[in-house]
Design a protein around this motif. Structure first.
Motif, PDB file in Angstrom:
ATOM      1  N   SER A  91      28.292 -24.090 -77.312  1.00 21.41           N
ATOM      2  CA  SER A  91      29.470 -24.778 -76.639  1.00 21.41           C
ATOM      3  C   SER A  91      29.265 -25.918 -76.133  1.00 21.41           C
ATOM      4  O   SER A  91      30.188 -26.726 -75.741  1.00 21.41           O
ATOM      5  CB  SER A  91      29.939 -23.891 -75.293  1.00 21.41           C
ATOM      6  OG  SER A  91      28.783 -23.716 -74.452  1.00 21.41           O
ATOM      7  N   GLN A  92      27.996 -26.378 -75.986  1.00 19.60           N
ATOM      8  CA  GLN A  92      27.488 -27.830 -75.658  1.00 19.60           C
ATOM      9  C   GLN A  92      27.219 -28.402 -76.872  1.00 19.60           C
ATOM     10  O   GLN A  92      27.671 -29.909 -76.986  1.00 19.60           O
ATOM     11  CB  GLN A  92      26.031 -27.814 -74.810  1.00 19.60           C
ATOM     12  CG  GLN A  92      26.247 -26.897 -73.526  1.00 19.60           C
ATOM     13  CD  GLN A  92      25.206 -26.780 -73.052  1.00 19.60           C
ATOM     14  OE1 GLN A  92      24.468 -28.009 -72.556  1.00 19.60           O
ATOM     15  NE2 GLN A  92      24.350 -25.474 -72.772  1.00 19.60           N
ATOM     16  N   ILE A  93      26.680 -28.207 -78.037  1.00 22.70           N
ATOM     17  CA  ILE A  93      26.329 -28.856 -79.243  1.00 22.70           C
ATOM     18  C   ILE A  93      27.560 -29.253 -79.846  1.00 22.70           C
ATOM     19  O   ILE A  93      27.616 -30.255 -80.547  1.00 22.70           O
ATOM     20  CB  ILE A  93      25.445 -28.030 -80.034  1.00 22.70           C
ATOM     21  CG1 ILE A  93      23.911 -27.846 -79.491  1.00 22.70           C
ATOM     22  CG2 ILE A  93      25.260 -28.455 -81.564  1.00 22.70           C
ATOM     23  CD1 ILE A  93      23.104 -26.971 -80.237  1.00 22.70           C
ATOM     24  N   ILE A  94      28.685 -28.302 -80.078  1.00 21.14           N
ATOM     25  CA  ILE A  94      29.610 -28.680 -81.002  1.00 21.14           C
ATOM     26  C   ILE A  94      30.436 -29.808 -80.586  1.00 21.14           C
ATOM     27  O   ILE A  94      30.796 -30.745 -81.237  1.00 21.14           O
ATOM     28  CB  ILE A  94      30.414 -27.212 -81.456  1.00 21.14           C
ATOM     29  CG1 ILE A  94      29.898 -26.419 -82.087  1.00 21.14           C
ATOM     30  CG2 ILE A  94      31.738 -27.768 -81.975  1.00 21.14           C
ATOM     31  CD1 ILE A  94      30.510 -24.994 -82.311  1.00 21.14           C
ATOM     32  N   ALA A 104      29.539 -36.376 -89.876  1.00 25.77           N
ATOM     33  CA  ALA A 104      30.878 -35.879 -90.077  1.00 25.77           C
ATOM     34  C   ALA A 104      31.036 -35.060 -91.536  1.00 25.77           C
ATOM     35  O   ALA A 104      31.541 -33.874 -91.377  1.00 25.77           O
ATOM     36  CB  ALA A 104      31.869 -37.211 -90.253  1.00 25.77           C
ATOM     37  N   GLU A 105      30.251 -35.323 -92.526  1.00 25.88           N
ATOM     38  CA  GLU A 105      30.138 -34.680 -93.721  1.00 25.88           C
ATOM     39  C   GLU A 105      29.358 -33.433 -93.577  1.00 25.88           C
ATOM     40  O   GLU A 105      30.187 -32.307 -93.885  1.00 25.88           O
ATOM     41  CB  GLU A 105      29.554 -35.423 -94.752  1.00 25.88           C
ATOM     42  CG  GLU A 105      29.586 -34.686 -96.130  1.00 25.88           C
ATOM     43  CD  GLU A 105      28.810 -35.646 -97.200  1.00 25.88           C
ATOM     44  OE1 GLU A 105      28.754 -34.972 -98.206  1.00 25.88           O
ATOM     45  OE2 GLU A 105      28.440 -36.786 -96.913  1.00 25.88           O
ATOM     46  N   ALA A 106      28.394 -33.367 -92.830  1.00 25.94           N
ATOM     47  CA  ALA A 106      27.580 -32.115 -92.726  1.00 25.94           C
ATOM     48  C   ALA A 106      28.405 -31.211 -91.554  1.00 25.94           C
ATOM     49  O   ALA A 106      28.386 -29.810 -92.180  1.00 25.94           O
ATOM     50  CB  ALA A 106      26.326 -32.323 -91.504  1.00 25.94           C
ATOM     51  N   LEU A 125      30.817 -33.322 -82.830  1.00 24.97           N
ATOM     52  CA  LEU A 125      32.102 -33.775 -83.143  1.00 24.97           C
ATOM     53  C   LEU A 125      32.382 -35.427 -82.526  1.00 24.97           C
ATOM     54  O   LEU A 125      32.776 -36.088 -83.396  1.00 24.97           O
ATOM     55  CB  LEU A 125      33.469 -32.878 -82.662  1.00 24.97           C
ATOM     56  CG  LEU A 125      33.389 -31.542 -83.232  1.00 24.97           C
ATOM     57  CD1 LEU A 125      34.295 -30.585 -82.420  1.00 24.97           C
ATOM     58  CD2 LEU A 125      33.741 -31.798 -84.729  1.00 24.97           C
ATOM     59  N   ALA A 126      31.757 -35.630 -81.346  1.00 24.22           N
ATOM     60  CA  ALA A 126      31.625 -37.012 -81.010  1.00 24.22           C
ATOM     61  C   ALA A 126      30.973 -37.793 -81.792  1.00 24.22           C
ATOM     62  O   ALA A 126      31.368 -38.868 -82.063  1.00 24.22           O
ATOM     63  CB  ALA A 126      31.355 -36.915 -79.553  1.00 24.22           C
ATOM     64  N   GLY A 170      22.020 -33.730 -75.830  1.00 20.32           N
ATOM     65  CA  GLY A 170      23.059 -34.520 -76.651  1.00 20.32           C
ATOM     66  C   GLY A 170      22.326 -35.317 -77.880  1.00 20.32           C
ATOM     67  O   GLY A 170      21.076 -35.703 -77.788  1.00 20.32           O
ATOM     68  N   TYR A 171      22.963 -35.619 -78.768  1.00 19.20           N
ATOM     69  CA  TYR A 171      22.448 -36.008 -80.069  1.00 19.20           C
ATOM     70  C   TYR A 171      21.845 -37.495 -79.770  1.00 19.20           C
ATOM     71  O   TYR A 171      20.792 -38.073 -80.257  1.00 19.20           O
ATOM     72  CB  TYR A 171      23.565 -36.193 -81.215  1.00 19.20           C
ATOM     73  CG  TYR A 171      23.110 -36.780 -82.468  1.00 19.20           C
ATOM     74  CD1 TYR A 171      22.382 -36.504 -83.276  1.00 19.20           C
ATOM     75  CD2 TYR A 171      23.274 -38.202 -82.655  1.00 19.20           C
ATOM     76  CE1 TYR A 171      21.829 -36.942 -84.292  1.00 19.20           C
ATOM     77  CE2 TYR A 171      22.757 -38.813 -83.753  1.00 19.20           C
ATOM     78  CZ  TYR A 171      21.985 -38.234 -84.664  1.00 19.20           C
ATOM     79  OH  TYR A 171      21.535 -38.884 -85.683  1.00 19.20           O
TER      80      TYR A 171
END
Length: 205
Positions: free
Chosen positions: A110-113, A127-129, A117-118, A38-39
């Motif tokens: 399915s894991q990244i998006i 958010a802009e990207a 978004l969170a 995760g990010y």
């Protein structure tokens, strides 16, 4: 570990020549790290280790993980997807639903998006990207489908492409990203027919 500079007879003085293969390895590592941790837990160290390069190779290209992730997301968005052109609104929507569903079902996506978004709720830059990567690209595809349907006389001139995108993409994201429910070909057939009927109905309002 491979050097990040490629042999060159005329290498610029005092500057490293950034190898394309190293850049692509780093970009691929970003996707793998996003899917794995995760990010929030992703680090330059982890990206470099997965790419098989030193941290310096990453920092020569991006100053931190945020611009790195934004660059990778934007690059994927720039590739775009051609709007289906089957000669029918119903089949154009069916093709687009199939392609979009396949992309959302991909294990990495399915894991990244959902994770990005969170993060977007906390980071205006992310958010802009994502606005560019997930919505603007799809908006262009939906506009192409609607424009073609209008040209064929299947829809009136004032059909709302923005609403069309919501009708097409919304159910897929709900089922795949939120409910994580399976999608059968029969479901996509029914969804295509329902979306086509909804567009025709809303255009008549």
């Amino acid at each position: 570990m491979a050097s990040d500079t490629a042999p060159s007879r005329r290498a610029p003085a005092g500057a490293a020549v950034l190898r394309d293969d190293v850049t692509e390895a780093i970009r691929a590592a970003v996707f793998a790290e996003l899917a794995a941790v995760g990010y929030g837990r992703m680090s330059i160290e982890g990206i470099a280790r997965r790419a098989g390069v030193g941290k310096a190779a990453v920092y020569r290209r991006w100053r931190s993980k945020l611009p790195l992730v934004l660059d990778v997301v934007s690059a994927v968005a720039a590739l775009g997807v051609p709007a289906p052109s089957t000669g029918s609104l119903l089949t154009d929507i069916r093709v687009l639903l199939e392609v979009t569903a396949r992309a959302l079902r991909h294990p990495v996506a399915s894991q990244i998006i959902p994770d990005l978004l969170a993060e977007a709720s906390r980071s205006p830059e992310i958010a802009e990207a994502l606005q560019t990567a997930l919505r603007d690209t799809q908006r262009g595809i939906a506009s192409g489908i609607i424009d073609s349907a209008i040209a064929r006389g299947e829809l009136p001139q004032d059909t709302d492409a923005e609403l069309a995108l919501d009708l097409i993409a919304g159910p897929l994201y709900w089922r795949l990203a939120v409910l994580r429910a399976p999608l059968s070909p029969r479901y996509l057939d029914r969804l295509s027919a329902a979306t086509t009927a909804a567009l025709a109905a809303t255009a008549a309002m």
